[in-house]
Design a protein around this motif. Structure first.
Motif, short mmCIF file in Angstrom:
data_model
loop_
_atom_site.label_atom_id
_atom_site.label_comp_id
_atom_site.label_asym_id
_atom_site.label_seq_id
_atom_site.Cartn_x
_atom_site.Cartn_y
_atom_site.Cartn_z
N ILE A 110 0.86 -1.18 0.00
CA ILE A 110 0.00 0.00 0.00
C ILE A 110 0.90 1.23 0.00
CG2 ILE A 110 -1.84 1.21 1.22
CD1 ILE A 110 -2.31 -1.64 2.62
N ASP A 111 0.72 2.10 -1.00
CA ASP A 111 1.55 3.30 -1.08
C ASP A 111 0.95 4.45 -0.27
OD1 ASP A 111 -0.43 4.48 -2.69
OD2 ASP A 111 0.79 4.49 -4.50
N VAL A 112 1.62 5.60 -0.25
CA VAL A 112 1.17 6.73 0.56
C VAL A 112 -0.17 7.30 0.11
CG1 VAL A 112 3.48 7.39 1.32
CG2 VAL A 112 2.56 8.36 -0.79
N ASP A 113 -0.57 6.99 -1.14
CA ASP A 113 -1.87 7.45 -1.65
C ASP A 113 -2.99 6.43 -1.43
OD1 ASP A 113 -0.83 9.90 -2.60
OD2 ASP A 113 -0.06 8.90 -4.39
N GLY A 114 -2.67 5.33 -0.70
CA GLY A 114 -3.68 4.31 -0.42
C GLY A 114 -3.93 3.36 -1.58
N ARG A 115 -3.04 3.36 -2.57
CA ARG A 115 -3.19 2.45 -3.70
C ARG A 115 -2.50 1.12 -3.38
NH1 ARG A 115 -0.63 5.88 -8.39
NH2 ARG A 115 0.98 5.82 -6.78
N VAL A 116 -3.00 0.05 -3.99
CA VAL A 116 -2.49 -1.30 -3.77
C VAL A 116 -1.77 -1.76 -5.04
CG1 VAL A 116 -3.17 -3.69 -3.29
CG2 VAL A 116 -4.39 -1.80 -2.19
N LEU A 117 -0.63 -2.42 -4.85
CA LEU A 117 0.12 -2.93 -5.99
C LEU A 117 -0.42 -4.29 -6.43
CD1 LEU A 117 2.69 -2.57 -7.82
CD2 LEU A 117 3.80 -4.15 -6.22
N ILE A 118 -0.69 -4.41 -7.73
CA ILE A 118 -1.00 -5.72 -8.30
C ILE A 118 -0.05 -5.93 -9.47
CG2 ILE A 118 -3.39 -5.97 -7.51
CD1 ILE A 118 -4.31 -4.91 -10.26
N CYS A 119 0.22 -7.19 -9.76
CA CYS A 119 1.19 -7.56 -10.78
C CYS A 119 0.55 -8.52 -11.77
CB CYS A 119 2.40 -8.23 -10.14
SG CYS A 119 3.24 -7.19 -8.92
N GLN A 120 0.91 -8.38 -13.04
CA GLN A 120 0.34 -9.24 -14.08
C GLN A 120 1.25 -10.45 -14.29
OE1 GLN A 120 -0.13 -7.48 -18.00
NE2 GLN A 120 -2.07 -8.56 -18.24
N ARG A 121 0.63 -11.64 -14.23
CA ARG A 121 1.39 -12.88 -14.39
C ARG A 121 1.97 -12.96 -15.80
NH1 ARG A 121 1.15 -16.58 -10.57
NH2 ARG A 121 1.42 -18.33 -11.98
N PRO A 122 3.23 -13.40 -15.91
CA PRO A 122 3.89 -13.44 -17.22
C PRO A 122 3.41 -14.60 -18.08
CG PRO A 122 5.36 -14.29 -15.54
CD PRO A 122 4.12 -13.81 -14.83
N GLU A 123 3.65 -14.49 -19.37
CA GLU A 123 3.34 -15.57 -20.31
C GLU A 123 4.16 -16.80 -19.90
OE1 GLU A 123 0.89 -15.26 -22.48
OE2 GLU A 123 0.70 -13.18 -21.81
N GLY A 124 3.60 -17.97 -20.15
CA GLY A 124 4.30 -19.21 -19.85
C GLY A 124 4.03 -19.75 -18.46
N LYS A 125 3.40 -18.97 -17.61
CA LYS A 125 3.02 -19.44 -16.27
C LYS A 125 1.54 -19.73 -16.26
CE LYS A 125 6.43 -17.82 -13.07
NZ LYS A 125 6.63 -17.38 -11.71
N SER A 126 1.10 -20.57 -15.32
CA SER A 126 -0.33 -20.81 -15.20
C SER A 126 -1.03 -19.49 -14.88
CB SER A 126 -0.63 -21.86 -14.13
OG SER A 126 -0.26 -21.38 -12.86
N LYS B 142 4.83 -9.40 -16.02
CA LYS B 142 4.64 -8.73 -17.31
C LYS B 142 4.43 -7.23 -17.10
CE LYS B 142 1.65 -9.07 -21.35
NZ LYS B 142 0.54 -9.81 -21.95
N ALA B 143 3.70 -6.86 -16.05
CA ALA B 143 3.40 -5.45 -15.76
C ALA B 143 3.01 -5.31 -14.29
CB ALA B 143 2.25 -4.96 -16.64
N MET B 144 2.97 -4.06 -13.82
CA MET B 144 2.52 -3.75 -12.46
C MET B 144 1.56 -2.58 -12.55
SD MET B 144 6.06 -3.64 -10.19
CE MET B 144 6.25 -1.94 -10.62
#
Length: 142
Positions: free
Chosen positions: A22-38, A112-114
């Protein structure tokens, strides 16, 4: 009158630890699963599989360094809620920790991305089935 217990299955239980940064602005980090993984392309909370002899907290410290390049103190990991979800070949048990303090700059090393997302917008991202119930908890508490 009690309900009979569900019959046991041969699905192994997999323990995965995840963190909601959680950053100082109250946002939450999510990450995109890369190709080749389930579940490739889906968005998730960072973390990973707890190795034999490892605690969920030790797992997160290791995984967050590997995946995001940050250093985390165990005292900064606040247990929050957990997910319990049956997939086709295993049952996932996933504690989610809240994390507001870390050292270093968050960098996508394995994903892949955040995205830093306001809790009420997390439902706009396609997530694995086990992560979906966690979104409501984050939205209600943050």
């Amino acid at each position: 009158m009690s309900t009979p217990a569900a019959p046991p299955t041969d699905r192994p239980i997999v323990l995965v630890a995840a963190a909601a940064l959680i950053d100082v602005d109250g946002r939450v980090l999510i990450c995109q699963r890369p190709e080749g993984k389930s579940l490739a392309g889906l968005w998730e909370f960072p973390g990973g599989k707890v190795e034999k002899g490892e605690t969920p907290e030790e797992c997160l410290i290791r995984e967050l360094h590997e995946e995001l390049g940050i250093t985390v103190a165990q005292a900064c990991l606040a247990p929050f809620v957990f997910a319990s979800h049956t997939y086709e070949t295993f049952h996932l048990l996933m504690p989610l920790y809240l994390l507001r303090r870390w050292e270093g700059i968050v960098t996508a090393r394995e994903h892949k991305a955040m995205a830093w997302v306001k809790p009420d917008k997390l439902c706009d991202y396609e997530m694995p089935p086990a992560d979906i119930p966690l979104v409501a908890w984050l939205r209600d508490v943050l």
